[in-house]
Design an enzyme around this catalytic site. Structure first.
Site, PDB file in Angstrom:
ATOM      1  N   ALA A  63       0.861  -1.182   0.000  1.00 32.75           N
ATOM      2  CA  ALA A  63       0.000   0.000   0.000  1.00 32.75           C
ATOM      3  C   ALA A  63       0.895   1.229   0.000  1.00 32.75           C
ATOM      4  CB  ALA A  63      -0.861  -0.008   1.256  1.00 32.75           C
ATOM      5  N   GLU A 110      -0.689  -9.364  -0.993  1.00 33.87           N
ATOM      6  CA  GLU A 110      -2.130  -9.631  -0.820  1.00 33.87           C
ATOM      7  C   GLU A 110      -2.844  -9.619  -2.182  1.00 33.87           C
ATOM      8  OE1 GLU A 110      -3.090  -7.965   3.607  1.00 33.87           O
ATOM      9  OE2 GLU A 110      -2.158  -6.566   2.194  1.00 33.87           O
TER      10      GLU A 110
HETATM   11  N1  T1G Z   1       4.621   3.387  -0.061  1.00 31.07           N
HETATM   12  C1  T1G Z   1       5.091   4.619  -0.382  1.00 31.07           C
HETATM   13  N2  T1G Z   1       6.387   4.877  -0.717  1.00 31.07           N
HETATM   14  C2  T1G Z   1       7.220   3.841  -0.725  1.00 31.07           C
HETATM   15  C3  T1G Z   1       6.811   2.522  -0.386  1.00 31.07           C
HETATM   16  C4  T1G Z   1       5.426   2.322  -0.056  1.00 31.07           C
HETATM   17  N3  T1G Z   1       4.951   1.104   0.244  1.00 31.07           N
HETATM   18  N4  T1G Z   1       7.883   1.705  -0.472  1.00 31.07           N
HETATM   19  C5  T1G Z   1       8.926   2.484  -0.858  1.00 31.07           C
HETATM   20  N5  T1G Z   1       8.540   3.750  -1.006  1.00 31.07           N
HETATM   21  C6  T1G Z   1       9.373   4.879  -1.442  1.00 31.07           C
HETATM   22  C7  T1G Z   1      10.509   5.203  -0.467  1.00 31.07           C
HETATM   23  O1  T1G Z   1      10.091   6.068   0.528  1.00 31.07           O
HETATM   24  C8  T1G Z   1      11.531   5.847  -1.399  1.00 31.07           C
HETATM   25  O2  T1G Z   1      11.125   7.165  -1.625  1.00 31.07           O
HETATM   26  C9  T1G Z   1      11.351   5.084  -2.699  1.00 31.07           C
HETATM   27  O3  T1G Z   1      10.036   4.498  -2.641  1.00 31.07           O
HETATM   28  C10 T1G Z   1      12.340   3.958  -2.891  1.00 31.07           C
HETATM   29  O4  T1G Z   1      12.309   3.136  -1.730  1.00 31.07           O
HETATM   30  C11 T1G Z   1      -2.671  -3.220   2.777  1.00 31.07           C
HETATM   31  C12 T1G Z   1      -1.299  -1.877   4.775  1.00 31.07           C
HETATM   32  C13 T1G Z   1      10.270  -2.057  -1.640  1.00 31.07           C
HETATM   33  C14 T1G Z   1      12.168  -3.154  -0.504  1.00 31.07           C
HETATM   34  O5  T1G Z   1       6.391  -2.106   3.996  1.00 31.07           O
HETATM   35  O6  T1G Z   1      10.577  -2.190   2.014  1.00 31.07           O
HETATM   36  O7  T1G Z   1       0.856  -2.845   2.248  1.00 31.07           O
HETATM   37  O8  T1G Z   1      13.020   8.319  -0.581  1.00 31.07           O
HETATM   38  O9  T1G Z   1      14.667   3.626  -1.008  1.00 31.07           O
HETATM   39  O10 T1G Z   1      15.896   0.215  -1.005  1.00 31.07           O
HETATM   40  O11 T1G Z   1      -1.771  -4.891   4.096  1.00 31.07           O
HETATM   41  O12 T1G Z   1      11.128   0.357  -0.203  1.00 31.07           O
HETATM   42  O13 T1G Z   1      13.000   7.943  -3.041  1.00 31.07           O
HETATM   43  O14 T1G Z   1      11.365   9.547  -1.978  1.00 31.07           O
HETATM   44  O15 T1G Z   1      13.285   1.873   0.146  1.00 31.07           O
HETATM   45  O16 T1G Z   1      15.104  -0.411  -3.320  1.00 31.07           O
HETATM   46  C15 T1G Z   1       3.900  -2.725   3.124  1.00 31.07           C
HETATM   47  C16 T1G Z   1       8.093  -0.875   2.062  1.00 31.07           C
HETATM   48  C17 T1G Z   1       3.152  -1.421   3.133  1.00 31.07           C
HETATM   49  C18 T1G Z   1       7.426  -2.175   1.869  1.00 31.07           C
HETATM   50  C19 T1G Z   1      12.541  -1.169  -1.993  1.00 31.07           C
HETATM   51  N6  T1G Z   1       5.076  -2.593   2.288  1.00 31.07           N
HETATM   52  N7  T1G Z   1       9.164  -0.642   1.113  1.00 31.07           N
HETATM   53  O17 T1G Z   1      13.688  -0.866  -1.294  1.00 31.07           O
HETATM   54  O18 T1G Z   1      14.089   1.501  -2.210  1.00 31.07           O
HETATM   55  S1  T1G Z   1       1.754  -1.530   4.212  1.00 31.07           S
HETATM   56  C20 T1G Z   1       6.252  -2.280   2.813  1.00 31.07           C
HETATM   57  C21 T1G Z   1      10.341  -1.308   1.199  1.00 31.07           C
HETATM   58  C22 T1G Z   1       0.649  -2.505   3.362  1.00 31.07           C
HETATM   59  C23 T1G Z   1      -1.427  -3.814   3.310  1.00 31.07           C
HETATM   60  C24 T1G Z   1      -0.572  -2.922   4.128  1.00 31.07           C
HETATM   61  C25 T1G Z   1      11.408  -0.899   0.234  1.00 31.07           C
HETATM   62  C26 T1G Z   1      11.536  -1.841  -0.989  1.00 31.07           C
HETATM   63  P1  T1G Z   1      12.171   8.286  -1.813  1.00 31.07           P
HETATM   64  P2  T1G Z   1      13.639   2.550  -1.099  1.00 31.07           P
HETATM   65  P3  T1G Z   1      14.794   0.091  -1.985  1.00 31.07           P
END
Ligand code: T1G
Ligand code: NAD
Length: 697
Positions: A63, A110
């Site tokens: 998300a 999901e």
């Molecule tokens: N939402 C918004 N922005 C995100 C994002 C996300 N899910 N994931 C990454 N970004 C942005 C991050 O801030 C950065 O921005 C850029 O993308 C690159 O990220 C319904 C409720 C995927 C392994 O927890 O673990 O789904 O700094 O530097 O090292 O049940 O990002 O460039 O402006 O981290 O290559 C669950 C979170 C959400 C995964 C990539 N998902 N992301 O790593 O790049 S909750 C997560 C990561 C959810 C549901 C629930 C990592 C990555 P900027 P990065 P990276």
């Protein structure tokens, strides 16, 4: 259909592509786009199946976390979430195959689970990392995953949030096939093979029965309480998966939604989302353009193979960068190498590393008692004893030997980088790379810019930190930089509180219960009390006369009690480093209290936590004011990745803002009245408290 999601075709297979860089998050428009594409596939009689795939470097990474803040601040109403599009996918009469590359995390996995089949590239990772944001899966991940992968796997993935590799995902039933080579082509071929849809929510065979599941949930709760101490979301995630084994699917997703909402509006989640974006924010350096050139780092060298030098060498070879490791004597070199060997043996015996990988990494270390080969290094890291004269001697030598474009980095914990650089002819290439003990484990790399450090050297250091699997935080040059400068009052207050009546164990337990990985006194024993002692002696001449100084720790060091390395410090230690109270320390404490004519008093844990944390926050406000720290979030990230500050508290500055800076300021004023000028409030804190603002607001 939005331009974030497109539908194309290959023969009679529809290809639904999500294209929302950088990580294909389920931002507004994406779920709607997927739903519209599914409708089109279902309606188009010439299409018999569909493939859902992500454009760019990854599948859907979840998300859009940025949207959560808008919901919890009331800016935006919480919609019905992803369920409508997930049911639309799952109820499609035509098979929908999900093709995963990069990361299918959170809402991304999901969505994949709602598809009828999942194929993945060999390097793909899947996971439900929501607990790392203080929430639980909110789109049926806790309900569909146990049906696909079994209860034990689902509990492990949802409660601990760690990613699972493609091979493991295949083995446990999340993925149906690994596609070598062209993922899209392989997915289309797979879609052409499958006959009919298969609904994950109807696959109940792996849900097991209560008697079998009970021990799984009990063991997971116990492990979560131990490994993720103080965090509520992991326990709530277990509750949600348990609901899947006891309720119908529809009742289960209602229960999941209820728990999700409860977690989303929690202080824990706000703090952990702050930590998530904080780790990304610190990589952005105002005034340092993204396109600043970086220098290639192919070979490294390290001087000093003690507590830090050995760990730093491991951090480099763990990243595949060969290292020359120099010591003053064979004996010291052998001692350093055997510590490295022991660390790798421990990783092999715990299964975290293969023997082959350990040997490969050891082979990348070239030990030496001379500077031979240092002229080939792209970066040289100095980790010798903490003394200015010695550091300057070493930097003068390195300046002679190193290639003119090589970076010269010091691992000093406190010393003036500009003065160290003055021992060279090329201060532009000198910078502080302050690792944290153990350097092969701790994620923080405090990057200390000198007044001459060039933009290229700074940019290279920030990029190198990521390569070493570290979180690089750029800070200004002052005594102790940011981390240790704030750690000084933090530990000083701990020792003062012992002098006033608390016991070392009471102090450490109060901060441990607050959530710190370890209390301030036990941490001193781990890092070595002699390091701080050397530093205090180095700066004694700068101490303001008449200002109260902590005495007990100097007394311990004068008696050779350096902590774990001498099996005695604030505590005594057995061969397995188990900590025990030591009556000898009580005797020393009583002796100092007598000298200070202090009558010990009963001290509450609340006072202990407030004094120790607020002294740090007050100094934090000063380094912000001075520009030594770029943002308050930088201080938070430094403490969460280098000092064991709990992420569910968001870091010291976030914690203070969550308490309310007005309340913190008033408490500090109170301490100033009781304990004098060491507690003079920082002007920034005073101003923000009066204006009712937070730090980075
Ligand atoms: N939402 C918004 N922005 C995100 C994002 C996300 N899910 N994931 C990454 N970004 C942005 C991050 O801030 C950065 O921005 C850029 O993308 C690159 O990220 C319904 C409720 C995927 C392994 O927890 O673990 O789904 O700094 O530097 O090292 O049940 O990002 O460039 O402006 O981290 O290559 C669950 C979170 C959400 C995964 C990539 N998902 N992301 O790593 O790049 S909750 C997560 C990561 C959810 C549901 C629930 C990592 C990555 P900027 P990065 P990276
Ligand atoms: P240590 O005493 O464990 O190791 C220092 C090593 O440097 C010794 O093995 C010594 O033989 C070697 N040495 C001395 N002079 C040398 C020279 N001219 N050439 C090569 N080797 C030489 O100390 P440490 O704890 O590893 O600290 C090293 C540096 O790292 C210090 O500046 C310290 O402040 C800093 N630091 C320490 C910690 C910590 O927790 N211990 C954390 C961060 C930074």
């Amino acid at each position: 259909m939005s331009d974030l999601v497109t539908l194309t075709r290959d023969g009679d297979i529809g290809i639904i592509t999500v294209d929302n860089p950088p990580v294909n998050a389920l931002s507004p428009g994406v779920p709607e786009g997927i739903a519209a594409a599914i409708d089109q596939v279902v309606a188009d009689s010439s299409l018999r199946a569909a493939v859902l795939i992500g454009a760019g470097r990854t599948f859907i990474a979840g998300a859009d976390i940025k949207e959560f803040g808008k919901i919890t601040s009331g800016q935006k109403k919480r919609e019905i979430g992803l369920h409508p599009v997930l049911f639309k996918i799952e109820d499609s009469p035509k098979p929908v195959v999900c093709a995963i590359h990069g990361t299918a995390f959170g809402g991304g996995l999901e969505v994949a689970q709602a598809c009828h089949y999942r194929v993945a590239s060999p390097t793909a990772q899947v996971g439900q990392p929501e607990v790392k944001l203080g929430i639980i899966p909110g789109a049926a991940g806790t309900q569909r995953l146990p049906r696909l992968a079994g209860v034990a796997k689902a509990v492990e993935m949802c409660a601990f949030g760690d990613p699972v590799g493609a091979a493991d995902a295949l083995a446990c039933g999340i993925v149906d096939r690994i596609i070598e080579g062209d993922l899209l082509a392989g997915a289309i071929a797979f879609a052409a093979e499958v006959k009919a849809p298969r609904k994950s929510r109807e696959r109940g065979s792996k849900l097991g029965h209560a008697a079998a599941n009970e021990p799984i949930f009990a063991a997971a709760r116990e492990q979560a309480r131990k490994k993720l101490r103080g965090k509520n979301a992991p326990l709530r995630a277990i509750d949600a998966v348990e609901a899947a084994t006891k309720l119908s699917f529809e009742e289960g997703i209602r229960e999941e939604a209820r728990i999700f909402e409860e977690c989303l509006f929690s202080a824990e989640s706000k703090a952990m989302i702050h930590a998530f974006f904080g780790e990304r924010e610190v990589a952005k350096i105002p005034g340092l353009p993204k396109e600043t050139a970086t220098l290639p780092i192919r070979k490294a060298a390290v001087t000093g193979a003690g507590t830090m030098g050995g760990g730093i060498a491991m951090a480099y070879v763990n990243a595949g960068i060969p290292v020359r490791l120099k010591e003053v004597s064979e004996e010291a070199l052998i001692r350093g190498l055997s510590t490295i060997r022991k660390n790798y043996d421990r990783s092999v015996s715990s299964g975290r590393l293969s023997r082959e990988a350990a040997e490969q990494r050891m082979s990348l270390i070239t030990p030496s008692t001379t500077y031979d080969g240092f002229e080939e290094a792209d970066i040289i890291v100095e980790a010798v004893f903490e003394g200015m004269q010695l550091k300057k001697e070493v930097f003068t030598e390195l300046d002679q030997i190193a290639r003119p474009d090589a970076i010269l980095a010091s691992n000093t914990s406190t010393l003036d980088i500009d003065e160290i650089a003055s021992a060279t002819r090329s201060p532009h290439r000198v910078i502080g790379h302050h690792f944290f003990s153990p350097a092969n484990v701790m994620r923080l790399l405090e990057i200390v810019r000198g007044k001459e450090s060039s933009p290229e050297v700074i940019a290279t250091s920030m990029t190198l930190a990521r390569r070493l699997a570290k979180v690089g935080v750029l800070v200004g040059n002052c005594r102790g930089f940011v981390g240790n400068r704030l750690f000084h009052p933090y530990r000083r207050e701990a020792i003062f509180l012992v002098e006033e009546g608390a016991t070392p164990r009471q102090i450490d337990e109060a901060l441990y219960d607050f959530g710190m990985a370890m209390g301030p006194l036990a941490t001193g024993d781990l890092a070595g009390l002699d390091v701080g002692w050397r530093i205090r002696k180095e700066y004694q001449h700068l101490e303001k006369p008449g200002v109260r100084r902590a005495l007990i720790e100097d007394r311990l060091c004068e008696l050779g009690r350096y902590g774990q390395k001498t099996k005695a410090g604030w505590y005594k230690y057995d061969d397995n480093r188990n900590r025990m109270d030591d009556p000898e320390v009580d005797r020393i404490i009583d002796e100092v209290r007598e000298e200070l004519r202090v009558k010990p008093r009963a001290i509450s844990n609340e006072e202990i936590v407030d004094r120790i944390l607020y002294s740090l926050v007050n100094e934090g406000a000063r380094v912000l004011e001075e520009g030594i720290a770029l943002r308050a979030v930088d201080i938070d990230v430094i403490y969460m990745t280098g000092y064991g500050f709990p992420t569910h508290r968001g870091g010291p500055m976030w914690y203070a803002a969550s308490v309310g800076l007005k309340r913190v300021y008033e408490r500090i004023e109170e301490f100033e009245r009781q304990h004098g000028e060491l507690w003079t409030p920082a002007p920034l804190l005073k101003r923000l408290a009066e204006e009712g603002r937070g730090f980075d607001a």
